[in-house]
Design a protein around this motif. Structure first.
Motif, mmCIF file in Angstrom:
data_model
loop_
_atom_site.group_PDB
_atom_site.id
_atom_site.type_symbol
_atom_site.label_atom_id
_atom_site.label_comp_id
_atom_site.label_asym_id
_atom_site.label_seq_id
_atom_site.Cartn_x
_atom_site.Cartn_y
_atom_site.Cartn_z
ATOM 1 N N THR A 183 21.842 -23.396 -8.435
ATOM 2 C CA THR A 183 21.947 -22.869 -9.984
ATOM 3 C C THR A 183 22.648 -21.597 -10.104
ATOM 4 O OG1 THR A 183 19.633 -23.591 -9.939
ATOM 5 C CG2 THR A 183 20.222 -22.092 -11.710
ATOM 6 N N ARG A 184 23.874 -22.071 -10.948
ATOM 7 C CA ARG A 184 24.791 -21.025 -11.128
ATOM 8 C C ARG A 184 25.331 -21.190 -12.681
ATOM 9 N NH1 ARG A 184 27.902 -21.149 -6.384
ATOM 10 N NH2 ARG A 184 29.372 -22.771 -7.459
ATOM 11 N N VAL A 221 25.084 -26.931 -13.365
ATOM 12 C CA VAL A 221 23.934 -26.991 -13.932
ATOM 13 C C VAL A 221 22.697 -26.320 -13.245
ATOM 14 C CG1 VAL A 221 24.785 -29.124 -14.869
ATOM 15 C CG2 VAL A 221 23.552 -29.027 -13.137
ATOM 16 N N VAL A 222 21.481 -26.483 -13.986
ATOM 17 C CA VAL A 222 20.186 -26.103 -13.078
ATOM 18 C C VAL A 222 19.851 -27.042 -12.139
ATOM 19 C CG1 VAL A 222 17.666 -25.384 -13.480
ATOM 20 C CG2 VAL A 222 19.556 -24.813 -15.338
ATOM 21 N N GLU A 279 32.369 -24.745 -18.064
ATOM 22 C CA GLU A 279 32.531 -26.096 -17.846
ATOM 23 C C GLU A 279 31.421 -27.174 -18.193
ATOM 24 O OE1 GLU A 279 33.421 -30.558 -16.719
ATOM 25 O OE2 GLU A 279 31.821 -28.912 -15.962
ATOM 26 N N GLU A 280 30.381 -26.554 -17.462
ATOM 27 C CA GLU A 280 29.179 -27.383 -17.660
ATOM 28 C C GLU A 280 28.382 -27.482 -18.993
ATOM 29 O OE1 GLU A 280 28.269 -29.560 -15.767
ATOM 30 O OE2 GLU A 280 28.867 -29.259 -13.581
ATOM 31 N N GLY A 281 28.626 -26.441 -19.722
ATOM 32 C CA GLY A 281 27.841 -26.160 -20.748
ATOM 33 C C GLY A 281 26.326 -26.212 -20.671
ATOM 34 N N ALA A 282 25.694 -25.862 -19.448
ATOM 35 C CA ALA A 282 24.325 -25.907 -19.196
ATOM 36 C C ALA A 282 23.810 -24.601 -19.920
ATOM 37 C CB ALA A 282 23.950 -25.965 -17.680
ATOM 38 N N ASP A 297 30.014 -30.328 -6.941
ATOM 39 C CA ASP A 297 30.678 -30.374 -8.315
ATOM 40 C C ASP A 297 31.208 -29.322 -8.968
ATOM 41 O OD1 ASP A 297 30.857 -30.976 -11.067
ATOM 42 O OD2 ASP A 297 28.840 -31.314 -11.618
ATOM 43 N N GLY A 298 32.523 -29.395 -9.172
ATOM 44 C CA GLY A 298 33.309 -28.340 -9.797
ATOM 45 C C GLY A 298 33.940 -27.334 -8.869
#
Length: 411
Positions: free
Chosen positions: A32-33, A88-89, A129-132, A95-96
């Motif tokens: 989670t970042r 994302v959470v 990038e994620e928009g989370a 990923d990424g």
């Protein structure tokens, strides 16, 4: 200079993947970042230190994007590798971040072998990038490519009410507009597939030639509420039953269009959502993705052909948004394919169904992507996994591609 048979250090790559995962690692071995969080700032600091140890110069632009550059012997537009460090959470370790690590490992390998690149080589980290935490996704690359308005993005708020602009300023990673990337010899992004195709087909590499176009519509079905126990079935205008009929019709017609078309009814709201009341309204979405714009046009025709009345209920359609297929640069895609062939890895050309920074970057820089397999196709979850061997092969493809684009590989 002879550069064949140069490979990345697989053991070091594995250690680096795990080192980056320590910033925000979850108990279930995910990550989670969130963008510009404490964990993101710490991983940025670590990335910066890794690059500076290699003699790279690190700059930051006004959206917080990081550019670590190994200088070339000629003052020409750089070869750029990049992706993002945010997650994302309860996301995964690949990923990424694997795209950023790939660039770092390529530069490490060049330094290991004493190769001075003919033109600069840059490793990028795109912000959010994620928009989370701050919507929308691909925020920074959207601003850099002119797709999003910066002032609007700065006002985007997280669930705690903190704006992106406030978080960026507090992070220490608000840089200068002049540092934005404006030109490049090529932009290359390695990413996990986030799907099951490569693993299922037993292939090592995906040559991504495009990010598919897509369209999303909202369908609203309006009926009449009444008592669930006293209204005979033949006297009902049940919006939910009418909606399910429409969903079945859409599945049947869309399923006949093309085998590569994917479509989803991902959001459904039923009103008043009480078990003793006949639903008087249902709103659901239809999203479809395909690389061929003609197929997307057919999807829109199917949606527009839905009746205005269904089982005594009115039906309306509204387009929420859409995007055209983004095709990547032929020259850069060709360099990747040549590299895969020279390494003897199995591969296929494929489209990306998910969005990536590369799709925005491709609007003004020659770009392409490389996919490596995702175990069981899982992504955006703690179970996300790509084998270290597949990661290593993907980075070797990137290294070979960079050497190909450099021409003679250096001095």
């Amino acid at each position: 200079m002879q550069t064949q048979n140069i490979f990345v250090n697989g053991a070091r790559l594995k250690d680096t993947i795990e080192a980056f995962a320590d910033f925000g690692r979850t108990p279930a071995n995910g990550v989670t970042r969130l963008s510009l969080s404490e964990e993101d700032i710490k991983v940025r600091d670590y990335f910066r230190s890794c690059c500076e140890e290699l003699g790279m110069t690190v700059k930051v632009d006004d959206m917080g994007c990081m550019y670590a550059t190994l200088e070339g012997t000629e003052d020409k537009p750089p070869i750029v590798m990049g992706s993002h460090l945010d997650s994302v959470v309860k996301g995964g370790r690949f990923d990424g971040v694997l795209g950023v690590i790939t660039g770092l490992e390529v530069v490490r390998t060049l330094v290991d072998h004493g190769i001075k690149p003919r033109i600069p080589v840059t490793v990028m980290n795109f912000t959010n990038e994620e928009g989370a935490r701050f919507e929308p996704s691909m925020m920074a690359s959207g601003v850099l490519s002119g797709k999003f308005d910066k002032e609007v993005m700065l006002k985007s708020k997280d669930p705690e009410g903190v704006t992106f602009g406030e978080a960026l300023k507090a992070s220490g990673y608000e840089g200068d507009t002049d540092n934005r990337i404006k030109e490049a010899s090529a932009y290359l992004e390695l990413h996990i597939e986030q799907g099951p195709v490569l693993e299922k087909e037993g292939l090592t590499i995906g040559l991504v030639d495009c990010v598919v176009g897509m369209v999303c519509y909202e369908i609203e079905v309006t009926g009449e509420s009444n008592h669930a126990g006293t209204t005979p079935m033949g006297m009902r205008n049940d919006a939910f039953f009418a909606a399910t009929d429409l969903v079945a019709e859409l599945r049947s017609k869309l399923g006949e269009l093309d085998s590569e078309l994917v479509y989803t009814m991902g959001r459904v709201n039923v009103y008043p959502n009480i078990h003793t009341v006949i639903p008087n309204k249902v709103v659901f979405t239809v999203e479809a993705r395909h690389k061929n714009e003609e197929v997307i046009t057919e999807v829109v025709s199917v949606i527009n052909s839905l009746p205005q009345m269904q089982a005594g209920c009115s039906v309306s359609k509204k387009k929420l948004w859409g995007r055209d297929t983004v095709w990547f640069d032929d020259r850069v895609c060709g360099a990747i394919e040549s590299s895969v062939k020279s390494l003897g890895y199995s591969y296929k050309k494929m489209a990306s169904g998910a969005g990536h920074d590369a799709q925005f970057v491709a609007s003004y820089l020659p770009s392409a992507m490389i996919f490596v397999p995702s175990v069981k196709g899982k992504s955006h979850c703690e179970e996300e996994l790509t084998s270290y061997e597949d990661c290593e092969k993907g980075v070797n493809v990137m290294l070979e591609t960079v050497l190909t684009l450099l021409g003679d590989g250096g001095e």
